[in-house]
Design a protein around this motif. Structure first.
Motif, PDB file in Angstrom:
ATOM      1  N   ALA A 124       0.897  -1.182   0.059  1.00  0.00           N
ATOM      2  CA  ALA A 124      -0.152  -0.005   0.003  1.00  0.00           C
ATOM      3  C   ALA A 124       0.999   1.317  -0.041  1.00  0.00           C
ATOM      4  N   LYS A 125       1.705   1.077   0.860  1.00  0.00           N
ATOM      5  CA  LYS A 125       2.962   2.337   0.894  1.00  0.00           C
ATOM      6  C   LYS A 125       3.489   3.087  -0.753  1.00  0.00           C
ATOM      7  N   VAL A 126       3.642   1.727  -1.498  1.00  0.00           N
ATOM      8  CA  VAL A 126       4.098   2.090  -2.653  1.00  0.00           C
ATOM      9  C   VAL A 126       3.076   1.972  -3.683  1.00  0.00           C
ATOM     10  N   ASN A 127       1.862   1.895  -3.584  1.00  0.00           N
ATOM     11  CA  ASN A 127       0.876   2.175  -4.401  1.00  0.00           C
ATOM     12  C   ASN A 127       0.813   0.775  -5.447  1.00  0.00           C
ATOM     13  N   ILE A 128       1.177  -0.526  -4.737  1.00  0.00           N
ATOM     14  CA  ILE A 128       1.183  -1.613  -5.678  1.00  0.00           C
ATOM     15  C   ILE A 128       0.266  -2.655  -5.291  1.00  0.00           C
ATOM     16  N   ALA A 129      -0.728  -2.293  -4.290  1.00  0.00           N
ATOM     17  CA  ALA A 129      -1.672  -3.099  -3.785  1.00  0.00           C
ATOM     18  C   ALA A 129      -2.383  -4.167  -4.743  1.00  0.00           C
ATOM     19  N   HIS A 130      -2.895  -3.453  -6.001  1.00  0.00           N
ATOM     20  CA  HIS A 130      -3.562  -4.025  -6.626  1.00  0.00           C
ATOM     21  C   HIS A 130      -2.806  -5.075  -7.738  1.00  0.00           C
ATOM     22  N   GLN A 143       6.597  -0.418 -12.240  1.00  0.00           N
ATOM     23  CA  GLN A 143       6.099  -1.087 -11.148  1.00  0.00           C
ATOM     24  C   GLN A 143       7.005  -2.267 -10.538  1.00  0.00           C
ATOM     25  N   ARG A 146       8.911  -0.448  -7.784  1.00  0.00           N
ATOM     26  CA  ARG A 146       8.002  -0.471  -6.492  1.00  0.00           C
ATOM     27  C   ARG A 146       7.883  -1.586  -5.687  1.00  0.00           C
ATOM     28  N   GLU A 176       9.220  11.783 -10.782  1.00  0.00           N
ATOM     29  CA  GLU A 176       8.089  11.503  -9.961  1.00  0.00           C
ATOM     30  C   GLU A 176       8.277  10.665  -8.880  1.00  0.00           C
ATOM     31  N   THR A 177       9.262   9.380  -9.356  1.00  0.00           N
ATOM     32  CA  THR A 177       9.455   8.338  -8.324  1.00  0.00           C
ATOM     33  C   THR A 177      10.329   8.957  -7.292  1.00  0.00           C
ATOM     34  N   GLU A 180       8.520  10.783  -4.682  1.00  0.00           N
ATOM     35  CA  GLU A 180       7.771   9.689  -3.781  1.00  0.00           C
ATOM     36  C   GLU A 180       8.716   9.018  -2.810  1.00  0.00           C
TER      37      GLU A 180
END
Ligand SMILES: Nc1ncnc2c1ncn2[C@@H]1O[C@H](COP(=O)(O)OP(=O)(O)OP(=O)(O)O)[C@@H](O)[C@H]1O
Ligand SMILES: [Mg+2]
Length: 354
Positions: A124-130, A143, A146, A176-177, A180
């Motif tokens: 979740a912290k690096v936005n890859i939960a999906h 990806q 991440r 961007e990365t 983040e």
């Protein structure tokens, strides 16, 4: 801010040799808890070697390495509580994203229920939960990067070691990365040691930067310190876009002689007449009626600015200016001037800043 006093790094007189080649000549380094610390330097200067020594992947030939109050010079990687992210990501292709992230916890025998929660949190912290059910081959470069980050943070290490982790991403994604990444590091309160040879990246992401040249540390400071007061000619010529112009010059009394022109110099430097290297940033040079004679070679239009390439004798000089000045023709003779406070002076023989 850092939420802990945990995660300091000390290297004391570290020497590393590969056969009879010395990669590090006695490295002294002190990194404070929660810092985002960047190792910057040209290719082959010893950045990766330093990081691998901190990770415990390389033995040293002299000196010691300390994490917090412990001498870890001869500790195994697994005993150090550090996580490393490589340029290549080094993901396991046959495992899913979730399995990749879980791997360090599995290795330490963490209970399954705890692993699931930790993996979900890190993802979740690096936005890859999906993406947890996919395999690395089914992910974009960004990806995958991440996933490598999530795997690094899942164990909540005290030290995060990153070796050019963004270099495989395209320019836009990289910018961007990196923003983040810095937010993530802040929110975790973890110390980060980050290697790059990209000075612009170093300047935007670092709390402090250590500049490496040929296996030695030549300057440590905030990005601003290093930009405003480079310690040597080599650092001056490495930092800035484009980097600083460097010209042979001479101090005579309170005059600075360069390219057949004469400028006033600071009284404090005037004590001894001597040969120097003059450094002036492209943005600090201007076209003037008098000054250093130069000839326009060509003009590079960057949209929001112009880089004017000029010849000063056999030297090339770059001047950065607004795009709306008078037009400049190839071979046009001009004169260059600069404010005396914009002059950086270095000893000609040693390269040290005066
Ligand atoms: N296993 C090895 N055997 C011999 N020489 C090595 C070995 N590993 C590194 N070196 C040398 O040590 C020096 C430092 O290498 P290092 O990988 O630390 O550089 P770097 O600063 O990370 O460079 P880059 O930006 O290209 O990654 C280089 O000159 C390299 O050729
Ligand atoms: Mg390297």
């Amino acid at each position: 801010m850092s939420n802990t006093r945990y995660g300091s790094v000390r290297m004391k007189g570290v020497v590393k040799k590969h056969g009879n080649f010395t990669a590090l000549h006695g490295m002294d380094l002190a990194i404070e808890p929660g810092e985002f610390f960047v190792l910057l330097g040209p290719s082959g200067s010893g950045k990766t070697t330093t990081l691998r020594i901190l990770a415990g992947l390389e033995e040293v030939n002299g000196g010691s390495v300390w994490l917090d109050d412990a001498d870890v010079t001869h500790s195994q990687p697994g005993e150090r509580d550090v996580a490393m992210v490589f340029q290549s990501y080094a993901l396991y292709p046959h495992m899913t994203v979730a399995e990749n992230i879980a791997f360090p916890l599995k290795m330490t025998g963490t209970p399954q229920a705890e692993i699931q929660k930790a993996v979900a949190d890190a993802a979740a912290k690096v936005n890859i939960a999906h993406l947890l059910a996919r395999r690395p081959g089914q992910l974009s470069g960004g990806q995958q990067q991440r996933v490598a980050l999530a795997r690094a943070i899942v164990r909540k290490p005290r030290l995060f070691l990153l070796d050019e982790p963004l270099s495989n991403l395209d320019a836009k994604l990289r910018i961007e990365t990196r923003a983040e990444l810095k937010r993530l590091q802040r929110s975790l309160g973890v110390t980060a040691v980050y290697v790059t040879h990209d000075q612009e990246e170093a300047m935007t992401i670092a709390d402090r930067v250590a500049v490496f040249m040929e296996g030695r540390l030549v300057q440590i400071g905030t990005p601003k310190d290093i930009f405003l007061r480079p310690a040597t000619v080599a650092v001056a010529g490495f930092i800035g876009t484009p980097p600083m112009n460097l010209l042979p010059a001479r101090i005579e009394g309170n005059r600075l002689l360069v390219g057949g022109a004469e400028f006033a110099t600071e009284a404090s430097l005037a004590a001894t007449s001597r040969d120097v290297t003059l450094g002036v940033r492209p943005g600090d040079l201007r076209l003037a009626d008098r000054g250093i004679p130069a000839q326009v070679r060509f003009v590079e239009d960057l949209g929001d600015s112009l880089i004017v390439h000029l010849a000063v004798g056999e030297h090339t000089v770059k001047l950065k200016t607004e795009p709306d000045g008078p037009p400049l023709a190839e071979d046009q003779p001009v004169h260059l001037a600069f404010a005396s406070k914009a002059a950086h002076l270095f000893d000609r023989a040693t390269g040290e800043r005066l």
